[in-house]
Design a protein around this motif. Structure first.
Motif, PDB file in Angstrom:
ATOM      1  N   THR A  39      61.122 -23.097   9.842  1.00 24.98           N
ATOM      2  CA  THR A  39      61.970 -23.086  11.028  1.00 24.98           C
ATOM      3  C   THR A  39      62.229 -21.637  11.418  1.00 24.98           C
ATOM      4  O   THR A  39      61.929 -20.732  10.673  1.00 24.98           O
ATOM      5  CB  THR A  39      63.328 -23.748  10.742  1.00 24.98           C
ATOM      6  N   GLN A  42      66.423 -17.928  14.372  1.00 22.00           N
ATOM      7  CA  GLN A  42      66.835 -16.637  14.911  1.00 22.00           C
ATOM      8  C   GLN A  42      65.754 -15.945  15.718  1.00 22.00           C
ATOM      9  O   GLN A  42      65.921 -14.824  16.137  1.00 22.00           O
ATOM     10  CB  GLN A  42      67.303 -15.727  13.780  1.00 22.00           C
ATOM     11  N   ASP A  46      66.134 -12.492  17.763  1.00 19.93           N
ATOM     12  CA  ASP A  46      65.328 -11.409  17.243  1.00 19.93           C
ATOM     13  C   ASP A  46      64.679 -10.574  18.322  1.00 19.93           C
ATOM     14  O   ASP A  46      64.779  -9.373  18.347  1.00 19.93           O
ATOM     15  CB  ASP A  46      64.184 -12.023  16.445  1.00 19.93           C
ATOM     16  N   SER A 107      62.620 -19.877   4.243  1.00 23.54           N
ATOM     17  CA  SER A 107      63.013 -19.423   5.569  1.00 23.54           C
ATOM     18  C   SER A 107      64.272 -18.565   5.461  1.00 23.54           C
ATOM     19  O   SER A 107      65.229 -18.940   4.782  1.00 23.54           O
ATOM     20  CB  SER A 107      63.269 -20.643   6.459  1.00 23.54           C
ATOM     21  N   GLY A 108      64.254 -17.420   6.102  1.00 25.78           N
ATOM     22  CA  GLY A 108      65.419 -16.554   6.100  1.00 25.78           C
ATOM     23  C   GLY A 108      65.479 -15.580   4.938  1.00 25.78           C
ATOM     24  O   GLY A 108      66.429 -14.811   4.818  1.00 25.78           O
ATOM     25  N   LYS A 111      61.080 -12.201   5.128  1.00 23.26           N
ATOM     26  CA  LYS A 111      59.653 -11.876   5.273  1.00 23.26           C
ATOM     27  C   LYS A 111      59.395 -11.135   6.595  1.00 23.26           C
ATOM     28  O   LYS A 111      58.724 -10.104   6.609  1.00 23.26           O
ATOM     29  CB  LYS A 111      58.804 -13.161   5.220  1.00 23.26           C
ATOM     30  N   SER A 112      59.929 -11.665   7.678  1.00 23.25           N
ATOM     31  CA  SER A 112      59.720 -10.993   8.972  1.00 23.25           C
ATOM     32  C   SER A 112      60.422  -9.640   8.985  1.00 23.25           C
ATOM     33  O   SER A 112      59.941  -8.688   9.607  1.00 23.25           O
ATOM     34  CB  SER A 112      60.250 -11.852  10.122  1.00 23.25           C
ATOM     35  N   THR A 113      61.536  -9.564   8.299  1.00 19.52           N
ATOM     36  CA  THR A 113      62.267  -8.299   8.215  1.00 19.52           C
ATOM     37  C   THR A 113      61.382  -7.220   7.588  1.00 19.52           C
ATOM     38  O   THR A 113      61.362  -6.077   8.056  1.00 19.52           O
ATOM     39  CB  THR A 113      63.567  -8.487   7.406  1.00 19.52           C
ATOM     40  N   GLN A 153      55.442 -13.946  14.756  1.00 20.58           N
ATOM     41  CA  GLN A 153      55.958 -15.223  15.218  1.00 20.58           C
ATOM     42  C   GLN A 153      56.276 -15.162  16.699  1.00 20.58           C
ATOM     43  O   GLN A 153      56.017 -16.076  17.451  1.00 20.58           O
ATOM     44  CB  GLN A 153      57.260 -15.544  14.472  1.00 20.58           C
TER      45      GLN A 153
HETATM   46  N1  ATP Z   1      67.968  -9.289  14.537  1.00 17.15           N
HETATM   47  C1  ATP Z   1      68.704  -9.747  13.531  1.00 17.15           C
HETATM   48  N2  ATP Z   1      70.017  -9.457  13.432  1.00 17.15           N
HETATM   49  C2  ATP Z   1      70.782  -9.905  12.423  1.00 17.15           C
HETATM   50  N3  ATP Z   1      70.312 -10.674  11.412  1.00 17.15           N
HETATM   51  C3  ATP Z   1      69.012 -10.994  11.438  1.00 17.15           C
HETATM   52  C4  ATP Z   1      68.137 -10.567  12.492  1.00 17.15           C
HETATM   53  N4  ATP Z   1      66.897 -11.053  12.251  1.00 17.15           N
HETATM   54  C5  ATP Z   1      66.986 -11.744  11.112  1.00 17.15           C
HETATM   55  N5  ATP Z   1      68.241 -11.722  10.613  1.00 17.15           N
HETATM   56  C6  ATP Z   1      68.703 -12.335   9.353  1.00 17.15           C
HETATM   57  O1  ATP Z   1      67.998 -11.729   8.283  1.00 17.15           O
HETATM   58  C7  ATP Z   1      67.596 -12.681   7.327  1.00 17.15           C
HETATM   59  C8  ATP Z   1      66.106 -12.621   7.104  1.00 17.15           C
HETATM   60  O2  ATP Z   1      65.448 -13.010   8.296  1.00 17.15           O
HETATM   61  P1  ATP Z   1      63.865 -12.995   8.452  1.00 17.15           P
HETATM   62  O3  ATP Z   1      63.576 -13.258   9.879  1.00 17.15           O
HETATM   63  O4  ATP Z   1      63.321 -11.752   7.872  1.00 17.15           O
HETATM   64  O5  ATP Z   1      63.457 -14.244   7.539  1.00 17.15           O
HETATM   65  P2  ATP Z   1      62.025 -14.894   7.263  1.00 17.15           P
HETATM   66  O6  ATP Z   1      61.800 -14.826   5.795  1.00 17.15           O
HETATM   67  O7  ATP Z   1      61.011 -14.241   8.141  1.00 17.15           O
HETATM   68  O8  ATP Z   1      62.255 -16.403   7.709  1.00 17.15           O
HETATM   69  P3  ATP Z   1      61.232 -17.443   8.401  1.00 17.15           P
HETATM   70  O9  ATP Z   1      60.368 -17.952   7.279  1.00 17.15           O
HETATM   71  O10 ATP Z   1      62.121 -18.499   8.943  1.00 17.15           O
HETATM   72  O11 ATP Z   1      60.468 -16.726   9.454  1.00 17.15           O
HETATM   73  C9  ATP Z   1      68.105 -14.031   7.832  1.00 17.15           C
HETATM   74  O12 ATP Z   1      69.308 -14.321   7.175  1.00 17.15           O
HETATM   75  C10 ATP Z   1      68.332 -13.804   9.297  1.00 17.15           C
HETATM   76  O13 ATP Z   1      69.365 -14.599   9.770  1.00 17.15           O
END
Ligand code: ATP
Ligand code: MG
Length: 263
Positions: A39, A42, A46, A107-108, A111-113, A153
């Motif tokens: 999912t 955010q 983002d 999720s969360g 990884k994207s961070t 994404q």
């Molecule tokens: N721009 C933003 N501002 C504040 N918090 C954020 C922002 N982007 C992501 N987060 C938070 O940082 C954390 C990591 O988010 P991230 O997008 O890196 O997760 P992910 O591992 O890529 O998830 P997914 O598998 O759903 O893509 C989450 O708790 C998210 O809510």
């Protein structure tokens, strides 16, 4: 096999790696299984908040030719809007030249961070990201862009023409190179647009669908010819027919590069 869990990370990643030669087909299963279940609440937020850092620094030199050795060392990070909520807490990942690595996790978990930090949309609060031993924070925006491409994404396109967006990492690319890349990325929809490659996208232009943006981003990566390619759920917005074609395109662009696939 499984390698290098990030020791101090708040959320846990698993980094799966394989040496050069693992074809994309070896990873596509992993893709298929995980992509559908993820999912992305955010994502919309983002893209609104992300702005590439303005950059006037002169820039350190990267070795030439670039090998594509990426090290994430002791990286801590919280988003500026939520400074009290650490997202990464001491992440260590080393990806050697030519490796294809899959980054997996709930999720969360961040990884994207990691992808945002590697492309310097944000900077770590502690720790460093090194490309061939050079801290990326010392590079000019142009050098970093030419070295590392991301297909994400929710690809970040600029409020400019499609042509300018595809030329992003290589402003001197010819129209022919851009057209070839678009063809390889299965982005032939561009030619059906009334203004073709001159169509403006973003705030003052047309809004592209998620899948169309991804294909523009893939064409951008193909034109940029980067040493390091980050695929953050790169085919997530595509239907299964386009996904097959785009996977084939990604396989071409992955060859002989250091690749991080967020699965
Ligand atoms: N721009 C933003 N501002 C504040 N918090 C954020 C922002 N982007 C992501 N987060 C938070 O940082 C954390 C990591 O988010 P991230 O997008 O890196 O997760 P992910 O591992 O890529 O998830 P997914 O598998 O759903 O893509 C989450 O708790 C998210 O809510
Ligand atoms: Mg993500």
């Amino acid at each position: 096999g499984r390698e290098r869990m990030s020791g101090g990370a708040l959320a846990s990643f698993a980094v799966y790696s394989a040496t050069v030669g693992l074809g994309f087909s070896g990873l596509s299963q992993l893709y298929g299984e995980t992509l559908k279940s993820l999912t992305s609440a955010q994502r919309v937020l983002d893209i609104i908040e992300r702005q590439p850092l303005v950059d006037q620094r002169a820039g350190a030199e990267l070795p030439s030719p670039l090998r594509g050795h990426l090290e994430i060392k002791g990286v801590h990070f919280a988003y500026p809007t939520r400074p009290d909520t650490p997202v990464l807490n001491g992440v260590d990942i080393e990806i050697r030249q030519g490796q294809v690595v899959a980054l997996a996790g709930a999720s969360g978990c961040g990884k994207s961070t990691v992808c945002h930090l590697v492309t310097r949309l944000y900077e770590p609060s502690q720790g460093a990201i090194l490309l061939d031993g050079v801290n990326i924070s010392s590079l000019s925006a142009h050098a970093l862009r030419a070295a590392i491409a991301v297909v994400s994404q929710e690809p970040v396109l600029f409020d400019a023409s499609i042509l300018a967006n595809i030329r992003y990492a290589r402003p001197d690319a010819t129209l022919q190179q851009v057209q070839n890349a678009a063809r390889e990325a299965n982005a032939s929809f561009i030619e059906q647009l009334p203004d073709g490659y001159d169509t403006a996208v973003g705030e003052r232009g047309i809004q592209l669908s998620g899948g169309q943006k991804q294909r523009v981003a893939i064409a951008r990566a193909i034109v940029g010819d980067p040493r390091i390619l980050l695929l953050d759920e790169a085919t997530s917005a595509l239907d299964s027919e386009s996904e097959k074609l785009v996977q084939a395109a990604l396989e071409t662009v992955m060859a002989e590069r250091t690749v991080v696939v967020v699965a």
